[in-house]
Write a protein that holds these residues in place. Structure first.
Motif, mmCIF file in Angstrom:
data_model
loop_
_atom_site.group_PDB
_atom_site.id
_atom_site.type_symbol
_atom_site.label_atom_id
_atom_site.label_comp_id
_atom_site.label_asym_id
_atom_site.label_seq_id
_atom_site.Cartn_x
_atom_site.Cartn_y
_atom_site.Cartn_z
ATOM 1 N N LEU A 177 0.907 -1.221 0.097
ATOM 2 C CA LEU A 177 -0.114 0.018 0.096
ATOM 3 C C LEU A 177 0.947 1.170 -0.082
ATOM 4 C CD1 LEU A 177 -2.858 1.392 0.171
ATOM 5 C CD2 LEU A 177 -2.611 1.065 2.898
ATOM 6 N N ILE A 178 0.670 2.195 -0.994
ATOM 7 C CA ILE A 178 1.425 3.091 -1.147
ATOM 8 C C ILE A 178 0.601 4.485 -1.096
ATOM 9 C CG2 ILE A 178 3.271 4.399 -2.698
ATOM 10 C CD1 ILE A 178 3.537 1.924 -4.146
ATOM 11 N N THR A 179 1.047 5.654 -0.446
ATOM 12 C CA THR A 179 0.450 6.900 -0.462
ATOM 13 C C THR A 179 1.426 7.992 -0.669
ATOM 14 O OG1 THR A 179 0.823 7.460 2.196
ATOM 15 C CG2 THR A 179 -0.989 6.055 1.687
ATOM 16 N N SER A 180 0.766 9.117 -1.183
ATOM 17 C CA SER A 180 1.432 10.310 -1.370
ATOM 18 C C SER A 180 0.789 11.566 -0.438
ATOM 19 C CB SER A 180 1.219 10.870 -2.525
ATOM 20 O OG SER A 180 1.863 10.179 -3.642
ATOM 21 N N ARG A 206 0.946 -7.192 -5.765
ATOM 22 C CA ARG A 206 -0.251 -6.732 -5.606
ATOM 23 C C ARG A 206 -0.069 -5.302 -4.979
ATOM 24 N NH1 ARG A 206 -4.925 -9.524 -5.124
ATOM 25 N NH2 ARG A 206 -5.197 -8.419 -3.080
ATOM 26 N N CYS A 207 -0.083 -4.160 -5.584
ATOM 27 C CA CYS A 207 0.359 -2.724 -5.203
ATOM 28 C C CYS A 207 -0.931 -2.099 -5.488
ATOM 29 C CB CYS A 207 1.484 -2.298 -6.227
ATOM 30 S SG CYS A 207 1.942 -0.617 -5.737
ATOM 31 N N TRP A 208 -1.432 -1.087 -4.262
ATOM 32 C CA TRP A 208 -2.311 -0.075 -4.344
ATOM 33 C C TRP A 208 -1.874 1.381 -3.825
ATOM 34 C CZ3 TRP A 208 -6.204 -2.670 -6.194
ATOM 35 C CH2 TRP A 208 -6.240 -3.950 -6.241
ATOM 36 N N ASP A 267 -5.316 4.369 -7.429
ATOM 37 C CA ASP A 267 -6.557 3.311 -7.163
ATOM 38 C C ASP A 267 -7.462 3.644 -6.329
ATOM 39 O OD1 ASP A 267 -5.057 0.603 -8.466
ATOM 40 O OD2 ASP A 267 -3.420 1.281 -7.088
ATOM 41 N N ASN A 268 -7.355 4.881 -5.794
ATOM 42 C CA ASN A 268 -8.638 5.581 -5.166
ATOM 43 C C ASN A 268 -7.916 6.753 -4.804
ATOM 44 O OD1 ASN A 268 -11.345 5.097 -4.226
ATOM 45 N ND2 ASN A 268 -10.608 5.494 -2.432
#
Length: 691
Positions: A8-11, A44-46, A92-93
């Motif tokens: 799970l990745i965020t900016s 499986r990267c989001w 992805d969202n």
């Protein structure tokens, strides 16, 4: 074969009160490249993000525009998402912190930390604006840093030395909303006991989850002692009310990072998330085996690397696997400038240039550290034209025409140089390692070195010569097939950086979406489509037009109006720029009543809630005046301190929304960035009459 990683990745969340600019895009492009690379590798990267939609600035801007805060954040959210989509940033969202999910997790994290004894309640003395009748958030109090003495610093941290402090430590404070000197009034507040987590944080920050230079910086904060964090704000405030405490709201920095959780929960609940079997707790529980990464700017390390993991730990959630900080963007070696046209909005760039040019240039300069990145516009043109057009795309254009015209678009059954192809395939391991370590500049260098080798191969084989020699058709087909397979490898490795160009290449090659594993197998006895140009050169005229348009973005803004507290005499020096007809004439005696005096600018500060306004403290030779002037777009406040200007000294004081203005400064220009304070000769003295 091992199971795919769950990532799970965020900016960091963009603030919902203004447009995206190219400085912001460094982070989102950096993150998007990493996410796309992981997906190409079969992981499986989001990738989730959201608008940061709470806080006083949004409340004040909505009030200024005469709309509800919800309407403002909805409009900005649509603009942000359109800009990101056109820059090929594939979330992805994308959600909002003003959401049911965020309200739920903010309340839950607060309640769990409260019940565990990590929240303190006490009465504090707080800055209060007597004009606006509101308690002032930290960033709406401006004064001198208590650590280094730097002027014009906000009430929570110093941009000069990086120190963090409480607003009541600020020296010579003033309200950034009204300009008034804040009063001290008592109010009950809630505090997060950061020091309760010191042992955990010391282990986590030194355990490889942070870049070395970031961990070293945090060490300084540990040495000075971890301070309690005020997580509450008083009404009026746009945000979530703290449960069971009417009139008290969660500070925006509490619920902003929780927006990562909220956006992911929103994805899990969506049809796409349910189809993928996403489970929120599998990623966020204390014993999660999933990987969690935050990409952020170096200016928000304090919140992300101390408060955020501590809050998560106190509430029984997992902490991030790692936090990756990056530096700031400069343009042509200097801070982005509105007057030079280098303060470029994302949409303005998109109106003039291919977004993948900027994605490539940023990638070519991005490393794993926190160094600043410079966009050199001359180098930008040269590198895009040389690397992308002159090297990579050129390989396809030099090979495809022969395949289409001479062989009905069919590639040969074998490669004439399988050893060379194998060498290219083997290089993929090093390129993948560079992507994984966020060493994008290394990945680009290695890919371009291979592009040089591919062009050398075509030069050596000279298909244009073979095409003229009877009986060498098979050889010609093989050489061009080889060239196109080398191109396919190169564009495949560049796919995380150039997703749009890669998709166009897949259409041309009539191949499925390129994955890292699929690149090892060549295309043989395969039909391709006729070649169409995949990229065009960047022309100097395009860059010049971009800079000019960035200036126009500012000059088209309306002239400051006095009912907003912006006291300014504007004198247009070019007739075609005049916005209003010249006023009726006055006689000399009337004009002579205007008392113009030289004044020295002792201080210049921003005014919260006003886009074009500065508050100036002027020395008239022993007498000090406060004047509001609509010159914010043209000047950095720090650059004005010590300068001389001319003011109307006998203008009656006027109470504005932002405070009392005790005069008027003179300036010339059409408005926006083109406003010039009339500085007299340096031999002048404050208080001297101007004749």
């Amino acid at each position: 074969m091992s199971d795919p990683r769950e990532i799970l990745i965020t900016s960091a969340l963009p603030y919902a009160n203004g447009p995206i600019h190219i400085g912001h895009l460094v982070e989102y492009i950096q993150t998007d490249i990493w996410a796309r690379f992981q997906r190409m590798r079969g992981e499986r990267c989001w990738y989730v993000c959201a608008d940061d939609a709470h806080g006083t600035p949004i409340m004040l801007k909505a009030r200024q525009e005469g709309i509800a805060p919800e309407d403002l954040i909805a409009r900005v959210a649509a603009e942000h998402q359109a800009d990101f989509a056109d820059f090929r940033v594939a979330f992805d969202n994308y959600h909002s912190t003003h959401s049911d999910e965020n309200r739920h997790y903010a309340g839950l994290i607060y309640a769990r930390n409260r019940d565990a004894g990590h929240i303190a309640r006490r009465t504090i003395t707080q800055a209060y604006d007597p004009v606006e009748l509101m308690f002032l958030p930290d960033r709406f109090i401006i004064g001198e840093c208590p650590k280094c003495g730097a002027p014009a610093q906000y009430g929570d941290n110093c941009e000069a030395c990086g120190a963090s402090y409480s607003p009541n430590e600020l020296k010579n404070p003033r309200s950034a909303v009204s300009g008034a000197v804040p009063e001290q009034r008592e109010s009950d507040h809630f505090f997060f006991r950061l020091a309760d987590f010191e042992a955990m944080l010391r282990d986590w920050t030194r355990g490889g989850s942070l870049q070395k230079e970031v961990a070293n910086k945090l060490g300084e904060w540990f040495e000075s002692g971890l301070q309690e964090w005020d997580i509450s704000r008083d009404a009026p405030y746009f945000g979530f009310e703290i449960p069971d405490h009417p009139g008290k709201f969660f500070y925006v920095w509490l619920d902003a990072p929780i927006g990562y959780m909220a956006s992911f929960q929103n994805l899990c609940d969506s049809p796409r998330g349910q189809a993928a079997g996403l489970d929120f707790h599998r990623f966020w529980s204390k014993d999660s085996k999933a990987e969690l990464y935050h990409f952020i700017g170096k200016d928000i390390i304090y919140f992300h690397a101390l408060f955020w993991p501590a809050m998560l730990d106190g509430a029984g959630f997992r902490v991030p696997s790692a936090i990756f900080a990056h530096g700031f963007l400069t343009v042509d070696g200097a801070k982005m400038s509105k007057s030079r046209g280098t303060f470029i909005k994302a949409r303005t760039y998109l109106d003039h240039l291919n977004p993948e040019y900027l994605r490539y240039y940023f990638a070519a300069k991005l490393g794993p550290g926190v160094d600043d990145l410079d966009l050199n516009l001359e180098d930008f043109q040269a590198r895009v034209n040389s690397d992308l057009v002159g090297k990579v795309v050129n390989i396809a254009s030099r090979s495809a025409g022969f395949i289409t015209k001479r062989f009905d678009g069919r590639l040969s059954a074998t490669l004439p140089d399988p050893a060379l192809f194998a060498q290219f395939v083997a290089a993929g391991d090093s390129i993948a390692d560079a992507y994984e370590q966020r060493e994008y500049s290394r990945a680009v260098r290695e890919i371009m070195a291979l592009a040089d080798r591919a062009n050398q191969y075509i030069d050596e084989q000279a298909p244009w010569v073979l095409a003229k020699q009877p009986g060498r058709e098979a050889e010609l087909q093989g050489v061009c097939t080889m060239g196109l397979n080398l191109f396919r490898l190169l564009i495949g490795w560049l796919r995380p950086i150039l997703p749009g160009t890669a998709e166009d290449s897949e259409i041309f090659l009539q191949a499925p979406p390129l994955t890292w594993a699929a690149l090892g197998e060549p295309l043989l006895e395969h039909l391709i489509a006729p070649f169409k140009p995949l990229m065009t050169r960047v022309e100097p005229a395009q860059v010049a037009a971009l800079l000019e348009a960035s200036k126009e973005d500012l000059s088209h803004q309306s002239v400051p109006a006095t009912d907003k507290g912006e006291v300014l005499v504007q004198v247009d020096t070019s007739a075609h720029l005049l916005r209003d007809p010249i006023a009726a004439t006055i006689d000399y005696d009337t004009f002579a009543k205007v008392d113009l005096r030289v004044a020295r600018i002792l201080a210049a500060d921003l005014v919260g809630g006003a886009d074009k306004l500065l508050v100036l403290t002027l020395d008239l030779g022993g007498e000090t005046r406060q004047v509001f002037a609509g010159i914010r777009e043209a000047y950095n406040p720090r650059d004005l301190v010590g300068c001389l200007t001319v003011m109307v000294a006998n203008l009656a004081p006027r109470k504005m929304r932002f405070g009392v203005s005790e005069g008027m400064v003179l300036a010339a220009g059409p408005g926006g960035k083109d406003i010039f304070i009339l500085s007299p000769d340096e031999g002048a003295e404050p208080g001297m009459k101007v004749k």
